[in-house]
Design a protein around this motif. Structure first.
Motif, mmCIF file in Angstrom:
data_model
loop_
_atom_site.group_PDB
_atom_site.id
_atom_site.type_symbol
_atom_site.label_atom_id
_atom_site.label_comp_id
_atom_site.label_asym_id
_atom_site.label_seq_id
_atom_site.Cartn_x
_atom_site.Cartn_y
_atom_site.Cartn_z
ATOM 1 N N PRO A 1 0.540 13.086 -10.663
ATOM 2 C CA PRO A 1 2.089 12.925 -9.717
ATOM 3 C C PRO A 1 2.450 12.397 -8.669
ATOM 4 N N GLY A 2 3.771 12.136 -8.796
ATOM 5 C CA GLY A 2 3.939 11.034 -7.187
ATOM 6 C C GLY A 2 4.918 12.412 -6.433
ATOM 7 N N THR A 3 6.312 11.937 -6.216
ATOM 8 C CA THR A 3 6.519 13.010 -5.150
ATOM 9 C C THR A 3 7.255 14.133 -6.012
ATOM 10 N N ILE A 4 6.374 15.678 -5.391
ATOM 11 C CA ILE A 4 7.181 16.779 -5.941
ATOM 12 C C ILE A 4 7.805 17.512 -4.220
ATOM 13 N N LYS A 5 9.351 18.108 -5.077
ATOM 14 C CA LYS A 5 10.008 18.857 -4.264
ATOM 15 C C LYS A 5 9.243 19.955 -3.928
ATOM 16 N N SER A 6 8.522 20.874 -2.794
ATOM 17 C CA SER A 6 7.682 21.705 -2.850
ATOM 18 C C SER A 6 7.164 21.670 -1.143
ATOM 19 N N PRO A 7 7.481 23.016 -0.565
ATOM 20 C CA PRO A 7 6.819 23.724 0.042
ATOM 21 C C PRO A 7 5.889 22.206 0.765
ATOM 22 N N GLY A 8 4.590 22.481 0.096
ATOM 23 C CA GLY A 8 3.725 21.274 0.243
ATOM 24 C C GLY A 8 4.495 19.729 1.124
ATOM 25 N N PHE A 9 5.097 19.295 0.017
ATOM 26 C CA PHE A 9 6.124 18.394 0.673
ATOM 27 C C PHE A 9 6.514 17.865 1.975
ATOM 28 N N GLU A 10 7.292 19.313 2.127
ATOM 29 C CA GLU A 10 7.734 19.471 3.113
ATOM 30 C C GLU A 10 7.094 19.572 4.492
ATOM 31 N N GLN A 11 5.723 19.990 4.687
ATOM 32 C CA GLN A 11 4.860 20.400 5.841
ATOM 33 C C GLN A 11 4.163 18.821 5.318
ATOM 34 N N GLU A 12 4.063 17.371 4.731
ATOM 35 C CA GLU A 12 3.807 16.673 4.348
ATOM 36 C C GLU A 12 4.136 15.461 5.359
ATOM 37 N N ASN A 13 6.360 16.226 5.492
ATOM 38 C CA ASN A 13 6.751 14.859 5.932
ATOM 39 C C ASN A 13 5.947 15.631 7.367
ATOM 40 N N LYS A 14 6.597 16.492 7.984
ATOM 41 C CA LYS A 14 5.692 16.816 9.664
ATOM 42 C C LYS A 14 4.797 15.949 10.533
ATOM 43 N N THR A 15 4.242 14.892 9.489
ATOM 44 C CA THR A 15 3.291 14.526 9.866
ATOM 45 C C THR A 15 3.522 12.694 9.867
ATOM 46 N N LYS A 16 4.292 12.484 8.772
ATOM 47 C CA LYS A 16 4.305 11.242 8.320
ATOM 48 C C LYS A 16 5.132 10.753 9.079
ATOM 49 N N HIS A 17 4.822 9.427 9.445
ATOM 50 C CA HIS A 17 5.076 7.945 9.849
ATOM 51 C C HIS A 17 6.140 7.364 9.100
ATOM 52 N N ALA A 18 6.622 7.029 9.959
ATOM 53 C CA ALA A 18 8.756 6.521 10.152
ATOM 54 C C ALA A 18 8.383 5.364 8.694
ATOM 55 N N VAL A 19 7.372 4.262 8.609
ATOM 56 C CA VAL A 19 7.080 3.210 8.070
ATOM 57 C C VAL A 19 6.920 4.163 6.725
ATOM 58 N N THR A 20 6.231 4.520 5.984
ATOM 59 C CA THR A 20 5.853 5.927 5.134
ATOM 60 C C THR A 20 7.093 6.566 4.384
ATOM 61 N N HIS A 21 7.695 6.684 5.299
ATOM 62 C CA HIS A 21 9.458 7.446 4.779
ATOM 63 C C HIS A 21 10.246 6.182 4.257
ATOM 64 N N LEU A 22 10.297 4.897 5.114
ATOM 65 C CA LEU A 22 11.141 3.821 4.697
ATOM 66 C C LEU A 22 10.368 3.670 3.102
ATOM 67 N N LEU A 23 9.485 3.883 3.160
ATOM 68 C CA LEU A 23 8.732 3.017 1.290
ATOM 69 C C LEU A 23 8.520 4.042 0.852
ATOM 70 N N GLU A 24 8.746 5.247 0.873
ATOM 71 C CA GLU A 24 9.105 6.506 -0.591
ATOM 72 C C GLU A 24 10.248 6.215 -0.656
ATOM 73 N N ALA A 25 11.837 5.604 0.283
ATOM 74 C CA ALA A 25 12.832 6.100 0.248
ATOM 75 C C ALA A 25 13.720 6.526 -1.107
ATOM 76 N N GLY A 26 13.096 5.455 -1.719
ATOM 77 C CA GLY A 26 13.239 5.153 -3.164
ATOM 78 C C GLY A 26 12.974 5.665 -4.362
ATOM 79 N N ASP A 27 12.259 6.363 -3.715
ATOM 80 C CA ASP A 27 10.689 7.668 -5.667
ATOM 81 C C ASP A 27 11.683 8.343 -6.117
ATOM 82 N N PRO A 28 11.277 8.416 -6.966
ATOM 83 C CA PRO A 28 11.317 9.466 -7.927
ATOM 84 C C PRO A 28 11.069 10.901 -7.061
#
Length: 369
Positions: free
Chosen positions: A256-283
């Motif tokens: 799997p890639g990015t899954i819109k789930s509670p787990g993904f929301e939890q990941e975003n709490k610790t995710k660095h800004a540069v990781t958000h940038l790299l994943e911005a266009g991911d499906p």
């Protein structure tokens, strides 16, 4: 002498026709992942993609054993799966609360599942438990690094070892008469690993999670090759000692890639800004969409399954010695991916470098040991 250009054009047209027919599913000779009337043991089943997998397997007629730690979430997931049962009068459902990072707990849960299943080891075992705590390596504690490996790799390795042992070397040995030479007395067993697209290409921010999922991918690759020993032994006319199992064992991985789930929301709490940038266009997929893609890949008989276009592209670009699902599609995909990487890799690296140039040194968590 035939015109080489005409031959080339003809071959290209034939390839296009073949690819078109294959994409439409005309070369998919039936369902390779029959679950109706069979029992599935599924870890990480209480929420997210696991909850949807349990429900979709139930809708296909499987009896399901759901495994996770949180009992209340398990009860909710079990009720959801039951509500979609194809044959409510014959399908059965069970939940087991267990910490799958423990070797002893994996022994216990498989024993409990087998007892509940009338003394028969579940025919399908899916190691789906996992979670990500993304951050830069220098902001990740050693404790987190270890726990990421324990949940995302060791939990799967423990259950895989216990399951394969129970299938191939049962307490009560198989009778030699139960094995049909050159055929199968019983339908194949399936052992499935849920890895991640990050196992193909790791990026900044997944220094603890990525290696665990890459290790799982390597484990599945190794087991797929290793299991041929046992599948081949069933065809032997000179076997001595332990009688082989009356079925083949198939190994699979889903990515799997990015899954819109509670787990993904939890990941975003610790995710660095540069990781958000790299994943911005991911499906991104919903839990149900991802579960559907996983099961469809298994039904097609795939060894490894990407769940969206990006995961599929990453898969074909990183195959190496991994078995191909479809030689034509995967080889053509590798050609395309090799060209795509000419543009994608500089973009990924440029974003990380540019972030550092603009923002300066990343802040470091001082409480880490």
């Amino acid at each position: 002498m035939p015109d080489l250009l005409s031959i080339g054009v003809t071959l290209l047209l034939l390839l296009v026709v073949y690819l078109s027919l294959d994409i439409m599913g005309l070369f998919n000779w039936g369902n390779k992942f029959q679950v109706e009337g069979r029992t599935v043991l599924l870890t990480g089943a209480s929420y997210g993609m696991g909850r949807e997998i349990a429900a979709q397997l139930s809708s296909r007629g499987a009896s399901v054993i759901l495994v996770a730690r949180n009992v209340s979430k398990l009860e909710s997931a079990l009720a959801y799966a039951q509500s979609l049962a194809k044959s409510p009068s014959t399908q059965r459902f069970h939940l087991i609360s267990a910490d799958v990072t423990s070797e002893a707990e994996n022994k216990r849960l498989l024993a409990e599942a087998t007892t509940w299943n009338g003394g028969r080891v579940p025919e399908i075992v899916w190691t789906n438990a996992g979670s990500s705590v993304p951050d830069l390596l220098l902001n990740t504690s050693v404790e987190t690094m270890r726990s990421q490996m324990e949940l995302n790799y060791w939990a799967a390795a423990y259950l895989a070892r216990e399951t394969l042992t129970a299938w191939l070397y049962p307490t009560t040995p198989y009778s030699p008469q139960s094995v049909e030479k050159g055929g199968q007395s019983e339908a194949p067993r399936h052992l499935i690993f849920t890895s991640s697209v990050i196992a193909f290409v790791n990026i900044a921010g997944y220094a603890a999670y990525g290696p665990a999922k890459s290790a799982m991918r390597a484990l599945a690759d190794g087991l797929r090759n290793e299991i041929l020993l046992y599948n081949g032994a069933r065809r032997s006319s000179t076997s001595t000692g332990q009688a082989p199992a009356p079925f083949d064992v198939n190994i699979h991985s889903v990515f799997p890639g990015t899954i819109k789930s509670p787990g993904f929301e939890q990941e975003n709490k610790t995710k660095h800004a540069v990781t958000h940038l790299l994943e911005a266009g991911d499906p991104a997929q919903s839990e149900a969409e991802c579960a559907t893609a996983c099961i469809q890949g298994l039904e097609a008989g795939n060894y490894s399954t990407g769940t969206n276009w990006l995961s599929k592209l990453m898969r074909v670009s990183s195959l190496g010695g991994t078995p191909r699902n479809n030689w034509v599609l995967d080889i053509c995909g590798q050609w395309v991916a090799s060209i795509v990487w000419i543009f994608v890799l500089p973009d990924l690296e440029g974003k990380v470098w540019g972030w550092g140039k603009k923002e300066g040194m990343p802040a470091r968590k001082t409480e880490l040991s």
